[in-house]
Enzyme design. Structure first.
Site, PDB file in Angstrom:
ATOM      1  N   CYS A  39       0.866  -1.181   0.000  1.00 31.71           N
ATOM      2  CA  CYS A  39       0.000   0.000   0.000  1.00 31.71           C
ATOM      3  C   CYS A  39       0.898   1.224   0.000  1.00 31.71           C
ATOM      4  CB  CYS A  39      -0.913   0.006   1.222  1.00 31.71           C
ATOM      5  SG  CYS A  39      -1.880   1.525   1.395  1.00 31.71           S
ATOM      6  N   HIS A  79      -3.199  -4.168 -10.615  1.00 34.72           N
ATOM      7  CA  HIS A  79      -4.009  -2.996 -10.965  1.00 34.72           C
ATOM      8  C   HIS A  79      -4.473  -3.083 -12.412  1.00 34.72           C
ATOM      9  CE1 HIS A  79      -3.080  -0.667  -7.311  1.00 34.72           C
ATOM     10  NE2 HIS A  79      -1.914  -1.294  -7.388  1.00 34.72           N
ATOM     11  N   GLU A 132     -10.737  -0.589  -4.624  1.00 34.38           N
ATOM     12  CA  GLU A 132      -9.680  -1.467  -4.129  1.00 34.38           C
ATOM     13  C   GLU A 132     -10.249  -2.824  -3.726  1.00 34.38           C
ATOM     14  OE1 GLU A 132      -6.346  -0.075  -1.895  1.00 34.38           O
ATOM     15  OE2 GLU A 132      -7.196   1.947  -1.767  1.00 34.38           O
ATOM     16  N   CYS A 168      -5.157   5.690  -3.514  1.00 29.44           N
ATOM     17  CA  CYS A 168      -4.433   4.424  -3.583  1.00 29.44           C
ATOM     18  C   CYS A 168      -3.052   4.728  -4.141  1.00 29.44           C
ATOM     19  CB  CYS A 168      -5.165   3.414  -4.477  1.00 29.44           C
ATOM     20  SG  CYS A 168      -4.291   1.844  -4.679  1.00 29.44           S
ATOM     21  N   GLY A 221      -1.888   2.391  -6.791  1.00 32.28           N
ATOM     22  CA  GLY A 221      -2.737   2.654  -7.948  1.00 32.28           C
ATOM     23  C   GLY A 221      -2.276   3.875  -8.725  1.00 32.28           C
TER      24      GLY A 221
END
Length: 285
Positions: free
Chosen positions: A73, A170, A219, A228, A231
């Site tokens: 993350c 992703h 997510e 994110c 992301g």
């Protein structure tokens, strides 16, 4: 159990000091689900345990709000950096953190009131490593050596996706009208689509100009979040691969902005953004 609530661009997690708080591993998923609940718990996009490590300065053990593990993350790892510095677990402004088996290198921006002030971390720049583009390693089921501008049909509508892993999978979808998107409706269908064996995080991206994009994200294991970090890194890679932006861009998320840089093939991705402590407390587990 003592905890600290932190957020990066609104992507909020409950942080637990694994050096002092000893929780049995098999109990963590249920504890995570309870703590993450915004009505009956503390509330957050998940829980992150900050643990000792033999391979890096610290380990980030991350759980999604539904109790499942996640490898990485971007917003979370910046907050881990702030936590360990502000709490005095390190005096260095350059640290390493391992998460999901991958070591990341972080540079901390420390705000000091005067020369004698140790200061607190306000911003972190993270070397997020090289993007993974091989479909089987992302993973995504598709033909060809890369999933760039590849069609995917969801609820009877065809979209074009570019798939990237930044330690987690992703799917980047470029489109207009992102603000009006019914993400609660379509998000779960992307997340659980058959072409994603391990589910997927989906970014819906609108190009503003060659240096700026805006996005909303669904997510896996959590739902829509305000930001994110991984992301945003995947977006920058996808933008360059599709020739849509420059190599350094600002990604506008619902909770703020992140600065992302990717020089192109064989280069690492750099992410820079804020890390904020919200509050601290103690909860029965």
């Amino acid at each position: 159990m003592k905890f600290t609530k932190m957020q990066g661009c609104g992507n909020d997690y409950v942080y637990v000091n694994g050096f002092t708080e000893k929780i049995e591993q098999e109990k963590k998923p249920e504890i995570v689900r309870r703590l993450s609940d915004r009505h009956f718990g503390i509330g957050g996009d998940g829980v992150i345990f900050i643990n000792p490590s033999d391979e890096a300065d610290f380990e980030m053990e991350m759980f999604n709000a539904d109790g499942t593990r996640s490898q990485m993350c971007g917003n979370g790892i910046r907050c881990v950096a702030k936590f360990v510095y502000d709490k005095g677990l390190t005096d260095s402004e350059h640290i390493t953190i391992i998460s999901g088996g991958a070591v990341k290198y972080l540079d901390l921006t420390v705000d000091k009131k005067d020369a004698g002030d140790r200061g607190n971390v306000s911003k972190v720049r993270v070397n997020m490593g090289k993007p993974i583009l091989k479909p089987s390693d992302i993973p995504v089921v598709c033909e060809g050596e890369r999933a760039i501008d590849t069609p995917i049909t969801v609820l009877g509508k065809e979209y074009r996706m570019t798939c990237v892993s930044m330690g987690n999978p992703h799917a980047v979808i470029f489109m207009d009208g992102v603000a009006d998107l019914d993400l609660e409706k379509i998000g779960p269908y992307f997340e659980n689509h058959e072409v994603f064996p391990e589910r997927v995080n989906t970014e819906f991206v609108e190009i503003i100009d060659r240096k700026t994009v805006s996005m909303r994200v669904w997510e896996r294991g959590t739902g829509e979040t305000l930001a994110c970090g991984t992301g945003c890194c995947a977006i920058a890679v996808a933008c360059v691969l599709n020739g849509l932006t420059e190599n350094a861009i600002t990604v506008k998320v619902l909770g703020g902005e992140l600065e992302i840089e990717w020089a192109g093939e064989d280069s690492v991705v750099y992410m820079t953004g804020p890390a904020v402590t919200v509050f601290e407390g103690e909860v029965e587990v």
